[in-house]
Design an enzyme around this catalytic site. Structure first.
Site, PDB file in Angstrom:
ATOM      1  N   SER A 161       0.853  -1.192   0.000  1.00  0.00           N
ATOM      2  CA  SER A 161       0.000   0.000   0.000  1.00  0.00           C
ATOM      3  C   SER A 161       0.882   1.233   0.000  1.00  0.00           C
ATOM      4  O   SER A 161       2.019   1.193   0.476  1.00  0.00           O
ATOM      5  CB  SER A 161      -0.899   0.018   1.247  1.00  0.00           C
ATOM      6  OG  SER A 161      -1.562   1.259   1.388  1.00  0.00           O
ATOM      7  N   TYR A 219      -1.999  -0.727  10.120  1.00  0.00           N
ATOM      8  CA  TYR A 219      -2.061  -1.015   8.688  1.00  0.00           C
ATOM      9  C   TYR A 219      -0.787  -0.554   7.988  1.00  0.00           C
ATOM     10  O   TYR A 219      -0.196  -1.292   7.190  1.00  0.00           O
ATOM     11  CB  TYR A 219      -3.282  -0.326   8.088  1.00  0.00           C
ATOM     12  CG  TYR A 219      -3.497  -0.616   6.622  1.00  0.00           C
ATOM     13  CD1 TYR A 219      -4.108  -1.798   6.222  1.00  0.00           C
ATOM     14  CD2 TYR A 219      -3.110   0.294   5.649  1.00  0.00           C
ATOM     15  CE1 TYR A 219      -4.318  -2.065   4.874  1.00  0.00           C
ATOM     16  CE2 TYR A 219      -3.315   0.041   4.305  1.00  0.00           C
ATOM     17  CZ  TYR A 219      -3.923  -1.148   3.915  1.00  0.00           C
ATOM     18  OH  TYR A 219      -4.128  -1.405   2.579  1.00  0.00           O
ATOM     19  N   LYS A 238       2.043  -2.886   5.958  1.00  0.00           N
ATOM     20  CA  LYS A 238       2.311  -2.730   4.537  1.00  0.00           C
ATOM     21  C   LYS A 238       3.758  -2.309   4.265  1.00  0.00           C
ATOM     22  O   LYS A 238       4.336  -2.670   3.229  1.00  0.00           O
ATOM     23  CB  LYS A 238       1.324  -1.743   3.925  1.00  0.00           C
ATOM     24  CG  LYS A 238      -0.121  -2.222   3.958  1.00  0.00           C
ATOM     25  CD  LYS A 238      -0.299  -3.554   3.232  1.00  0.00           C
ATOM     26  CE  LYS A 238      -1.753  -3.968   3.127  1.00  0.00           C
ATOM     27  NZ  LYS A 238      -1.937  -5.221   2.359  1.00  0.00           N
TER      28      LYS A 238
END
Length: 262
Positions: free
Chosen positions: A138, A151, A155
């Site tokens: 991401s 998150y 990533k």
């Protein structure tokens, strides 16, 4: 037909980028194992038809990953491509509201999942003489401003995992790369897009990137297919941002969480 008669696994194939990629791989000749933790994966496989097999699996569970790779080898005679796409958002909790259980689960699915995919897919792909592994990272893993701490950290780990794996698979002809999506309309982000449409503000979604819009899953799928294909035969250990230009700047509105200098 870039993937004519190739054996491909796509995790997270029940929706979003994974579903779009599974359909796109099949459209270009691949035989696809569609893997997902939800029963929506059955619909993806049904949409593709005879060229697809569906399997319910947890991407962060090693036994499930082993079963998924074994299915591809048994059903399709081997494995050429692994697209380790499955992931979860973990919400938008800030650093101080993120508990250990939350970050542990996000890391289990988003980082341990791709690790397991590489660990168990690479030996089978190597048997074919060449092939590719693509991971979904991401833009949140590139720098701050595009995701929660849990998150984003997961990533960032995926990006580094692609680099380390490419090095450790040296000589195998198995390439490992990552795509770094920006804001994309998937099941994970559906509330953002739905709320914007309901409020008549869909034009504001994604406006921080130079293209001033969010992405559709098919746009990310095309990037994954490129990295998996022979057209990217000299691309290895890279993280490709597919984000409308967002990561060229990452403009954000900063929030403070009650800590100030003494």
């Amino acid at each position: 037909m870039r993937f004519d008669n190739k054996s491909v696994i796509v995790t997270g194939a029940g929706s979003g980028i994974g579903r779009a990629a599974a359909i796109a791989f099949a459209r270009e000749g691949a035989r696809v194992v569609c893997a997902d933790i939800t029963d929506a994966v059955e619909q993806t496989a049904a949409t593709i038809g005879d060229a697809a097999r569906a399997i319910r699996m947890d991407a962060g569970n090693e036994d499930d990953v082993i079963r998924t790779v074994a299915l591809a080898v048994e059903a399709h005679g081997g494995l050429d491509v692994m697209f380790a796409n499955a992931g979860i958002s973990g919400g938008m909790a800030n650093l101080f509201d993120t508990d250990v259980a939350l970050i542990t689960e996000v890391l289990r699915v988003n980082l341990i999942g791709p690790f397991l995919a590489i660990k168990h897919a690479a030996p089978e792909i190597a048997k074919r003489g060449r092939g590719a592994i693509v991971l979904t990272a991401s833009v949140a893993g590139i720098r701050s401003g595009a995701g929660s701490p849990a998150y984003s950290a997961s990533k960032a780990g995926v990006i580094n995992l692609a680099q380390v794996s490419a090095q450790q698979l040296s000589g195998s002809n198995v390439r490992v790369n990552a795509i770094c999506p920006g804001l994309t309309e998937t099941g994970m982000t559906k509330p953002v897009f739905d709320n914007a449409r309901d409020a008549g503000k869909i034009d504001r979604v994604g406006r921080l990137n130079p293209l001033r819009r969010g992405a559709q899953p098919e746009e990310l799928a095309e990037a994954a297919l490129f990295l998996a294909s022979d057209a990217a035969s000299y691309v290895n250990g890279q993280a490709l941002a597919v984000d409308g230009g967002l990561s060229s700047s990452h403009p954000v509105t900063r929030q403070e969480y009650g800590l100030t200098a003494a």
